[in-house]
Design an enzyme around this catalytic site. Structure first.
Site, mmCIF file in Angstrom:
data_model
loop_
_atom_site.group_PDB
_atom_site.id
_atom_site.type_symbol
_atom_site.label_atom_id
_atom_site.label_comp_id
_atom_site.label_asym_id
_atom_site.label_seq_id
_atom_site.Cartn_x
_atom_site.Cartn_y
_atom_site.Cartn_z
ATOM 1 N N GLY A 173 -21.344 -3.554 -48.725
ATOM 2 C CA GLY A 173 -20.046 -3.824 -48.116
ATOM 3 C C GLY A 173 -19.620 -2.903 -46.997
ATOM 4 O O GLY A 173 -18.929 -3.326 -46.069
ATOM 5 N N GLU A 201 -16.304 3.973 -47.434
ATOM 6 C CA GLU A 201 -16.266 2.838 -48.366
ATOM 7 C C GLU A 201 -15.496 1.684 -47.728
ATOM 8 O O GLU A 201 -14.574 1.896 -46.934
ATOM 9 C CB GLU A 201 -15.619 3.303 -49.689
ATOM 10 C CG GLU A 201 -15.372 2.225 -50.718
ATOM 11 C CD GLU A 201 -16.634 1.548 -51.249
ATOM 12 O OE1 GLU A 201 -17.514 1.221 -50.447
ATOM 13 O OE2 GLU A 201 -16.718 1.309 -52.471
ATOM 14 N N ASP A 202 -15.881 0.480 -48.102
ATOM 15 C CA ASP A 202 -15.196 -0.689 -47.542
ATOM 16 C C ASP A 202 -13.835 -0.917 -48.195
ATOM 17 O O ASP A 202 -12.830 -1.104 -47.518
ATOM 18 C CB ASP A 202 -16.070 -1.959 -47.668
ATOM 19 C CG ASP A 202 -16.620 -2.170 -49.082
ATOM 20 O OD1 ASP A 202 -16.413 -1.294 -49.959
ATOM 21 O OD2 ASP A 202 -17.254 -3.207 -49.320
ATOM 22 N N ASP A 249 -10.801 -0.927 -55.173
ATOM 23 C CA ASP A 249 -10.097 -1.933 -55.953
ATOM 24 C C ASP A 249 -9.660 -1.289 -57.277
ATOM 25 O O ASP A 249 -8.651 -0.591 -57.320
ATOM 26 C CB ASP A 249 -11.072 -3.107 -56.147
ATOM 27 C CG ASP A 249 -10.461 -4.311 -56.810
ATOM 28 O OD1 ASP A 249 -9.258 -4.535 -56.645
ATOM 29 O OD2 ASP A 249 -11.183 -5.052 -57.500
ATOM 30 N N LYS A 308 -6.608 -1.210 -52.350
ATOM 31 C CA LYS A 308 -5.729 -2.116 -53.104
ATOM 32 C C LYS A 308 -5.150 -1.334 -54.277
ATOM 33 O O LYS A 308 -5.614 -1.486 -55.411
ATOM 34 C CB LYS A 308 -6.541 -3.309 -53.641
ATOM 35 C CG LYS A 308 -6.939 -4.319 -52.592
ATOM 36 C CD LYS A 308 -7.306 -5.665 -53.209
ATOM 37 C CE LYS A 308 -8.739 -5.756 -53.599
ATOM 38 N NZ LYS A 308 -9.200 -7.115 -53.904
ATOM 39 N N PHE A 364 -8.130 -11.251 -52.544
ATOM 40 C CA PHE A 364 -9.561 -11.120 -52.294
ATOM 41 C C PHE A 364 -9.805 -11.287 -50.803
ATOM 42 O O PHE A 364 -9.456 -12.315 -50.217
ATOM 43 C CB PHE A 364 -10.363 -12.149 -53.096
ATOM 44 C CG PHE A 364 -11.839 -11.854 -53.074
ATOM 45 C CD1 PHE A 364 -12.384 -10.909 -53.933
ATOM 46 C CD2 PHE A 364 -12.664 -12.483 -52.161
ATOM 47 C CE1 PHE A 364 -13.743 -10.608 -53.892
ATOM 48 C CE2 PHE A 364 -14.027 -12.189 -52.111
ATOM 49 C CZ PHE A 364 -14.562 -11.252 -52.982
ATOM 50 N N VAL A 365 -10.385 -10.270 -50.183
ATOM 51 C CA VAL A 365 -10.517 -10.283 -48.722
ATOM 52 C C VAL A 365 -11.982 -10.245 -48.286
ATOM 53 O O VAL A 365 -12.859 -9.805 -49.035
ATOM 54 C CB VAL A 365 -9.745 -9.105 -48.083
ATOM 55 C CG1 VAL A 365 -8.251 -9.232 -48.323
ATOM 56 C CG2 VAL A 365 -10.257 -7.759 -48.577
ATOM 57 N N ASP A 406 -17.920 -9.474 -48.254
ATOM 58 C CA ASP A 406 -18.425 -10.847 -48.381
ATOM 59 C C ASP A 406 -17.681 -11.669 -49.426
ATOM 60 O O ASP A 406 -16.934 -11.149 -50.251
ATOM 61 C CB ASP A 406 -19.907 -10.809 -48.787
ATOM 62 C CG ASP A 406 -20.082 -10.444 -50.277
ATOM 63 O OD1 ASP A 406 -19.471 -9.458 -50.722
ATOM 64 O OD2 ASP A 406 -20.806 -11.164 -50.987
ATOM 65 N N ARG A 428 -19.335 -11.714 -43.957
ATOM 66 C CA ARG A 428 -19.415 -10.290 -43.622
ATOM 67 C C ARG A 428 -19.279 -10.047 -42.123
ATOM 68 O O ARG A 428 -18.850 -8.975 -41.692
ATOM 69 C CB ARG A 428 -20.763 -9.699 -44.084
ATOM 70 C CG ARG A 428 -20.961 -9.626 -45.588
ATOM 71 C CD ARG A 428 -22.207 -8.787 -45.892
ATOM 72 N NE ARG A 428 -22.711 -8.996 -47.243
ATOM 73 C CZ ARG A 428 -22.303 -8.334 -48.323
ATOM 74 N NH1 ARG A 428 -21.348 -7.445 -48.222
ATOM 75 N NH2 ARG A 428 -22.845 -8.568 -49.497
HETATM 76 P P1 5GP Z 1 -13.926 -1.051 -57.703
HETATM 77 O O1 5GP Z 1 -14.909 -0.310 -58.548
HETATM 78 O O2 5GP Z 1 -13.021 -0.178 -56.893
HETATM 79 O O3 5GP Z 1 -13.166 -2.072 -58.506
HETATM 80 O O4 5GP Z 1 -14.821 -1.939 -56.788
HETATM 81 C C1 5GP Z 1 -15.015 -1.784 -55.470
HETATM 82 C C2 5GP Z 1 -15.991 -2.841 -54.999
HETATM 83 O O5 5GP Z 1 -15.564 -4.159 -55.422
HETATM 84 C C3 5GP Z 1 -16.021 -2.884 -53.496
HETATM 85 O O6 5GP Z 1 -16.955 -1.971 -52.966
HETATM 86 C C4 5GP Z 1 -16.368 -4.339 -53.233
HETATM 87 O O7 5GP Z 1 -17.757 -4.514 -53.283
HETATM 88 C C5 5GP Z 1 -15.745 -5.104 -54.393
HETATM 89 N N1 5GP Z 1 -14.433 -5.664 -54.018
HETATM 90 C C6 5GP Z 1 -13.232 -5.287 -54.497
HETATM 91 N N2 5GP Z 1 -12.237 -6.006 -53.941
HETATM 92 C C7 5GP Z 1 -12.841 -6.841 -53.054
HETATM 93 C C8 5GP Z 1 -12.319 -7.831 -52.137
HETATM 94 O O8 5GP Z 1 -11.116 -8.099 -51.999
HETATM 95 N N3 5GP Z 1 -13.247 -8.473 -51.391
HETATM 96 C C9 5GP Z 1 -14.583 -8.239 -51.494
HETATM 97 N N4 5GP Z 1 -15.398 -8.936 -50.707
HETATM 98 N N5 5GP Z 1 -15.098 -7.314 -52.343
HETATM 99 C C10 5GP Z 1 -14.219 -6.626 -53.118
#
Ligand code: 5GP
Length: 185
Positions: free
Chosen positions: A54, A109-110, A113, A141, A162-163, A169, A175
């Site tokens: 990502g 990091e992208d 969440d 987020k 969800f973005v 992606d 992407r």
């Molecule tokens: P976390 O461990 O913080 O829940 O997960 C982070 C990962 O979840 C991100 O690196 C990404 O791969 C995925 N993710 C979380 N929210 C989104 C979203 O809104 N869109 C997309 N495409 N991936 C997300």
């Protein structure tokens, strides 16, 4: 380009509900963060580590915006959990392959969440004794956080949606969109 124009220029992708952050806003924020990093790390050994897949676009854009000597690393991790929700355990599927102990490390990091992935990645990387470790995320987020994790820098805070775009992606597509958009799931 304004959001109205962008929503009609989605490279043929369907399911785009709304553009949340424009290409121009992203470019400006990345350039500003690049300038900030340039000043903070001048004269210091610096490595930017992108988390695949990502963050590959954000990490590359940020890397180019840094105007001092700087090295690049990539790491790929997979989170265990159901569907798109990570649950805390992460498996390193591709490691940096470098000793980071002589570097100030910035994880690019992208999106953060629940926070599980980065909390765990930071724990793993700290054990390798970098000179310092910071996290710069394109998107955050905070409403969705399940663990107490805060990035050092978040370029954009977004609501619980969800973005896609800028490396993010939906089913491996979207992407290459140059902006951040919400999809209709
Ligand atoms: P976390 O461990 O913080 O829940 O997960 C982070 C990962 O979840 C991100 O690196 C990404 O791969 C995925 N993710 C979380 N929210 C989104 C979203 O809104 N869109 C997309 N495409 N991936 C997300």
């Amino acid at each position: 380009m304004n959001s109205e124009a962008q929503i009609t220029d989605c490279f043929g992708y369907e399911c785009i509900k709304k553009v949340l952050i424009s290409e121009d806003e992203i470019k400006a924020a990345v350039a500003a963060e690049g300038r900030r990093i340039t000043e903070e790390y001048r004269g210091k050994p610096l490595m930017i580590v992108g988390l695949l897949k990502g963050s590959f676009i954000f990490a590359a854009d940020l890397f180019r915006a840094v105007k001092i000597p700087c090295e690049m690393g990539f790491m790929a991790v997979s989170s265990y959990g159901s569907g798109s929700v990570s649950k805390g355990s992460v498996d390193i599927t591709m490691d940096i392959g470098r000793d980071i102990s002589g570097y100030h490390v910035i994880i690019a990091e992208d999106i953060i969440d629940t926070g599980h992935t980065l909390a765990e990645v930071c724990r793993i990387l700290r054990q390798r004794s970098p000179l310092s470790l910071k996290v710069v995320t394109l998107l955050d987020k905070p409403e969705r956080r399940e663990v107490d994790f805060k990035a050092d820098v978040s370029l954009f805070t977004i609501p619980d949606a969800f973005v896609v775009g800028c490396g993010l992606d939906y089913g491996e597509k979207y992407r290459n969109l140059p902006f951040i958009a919400e999809v209709e799931l």
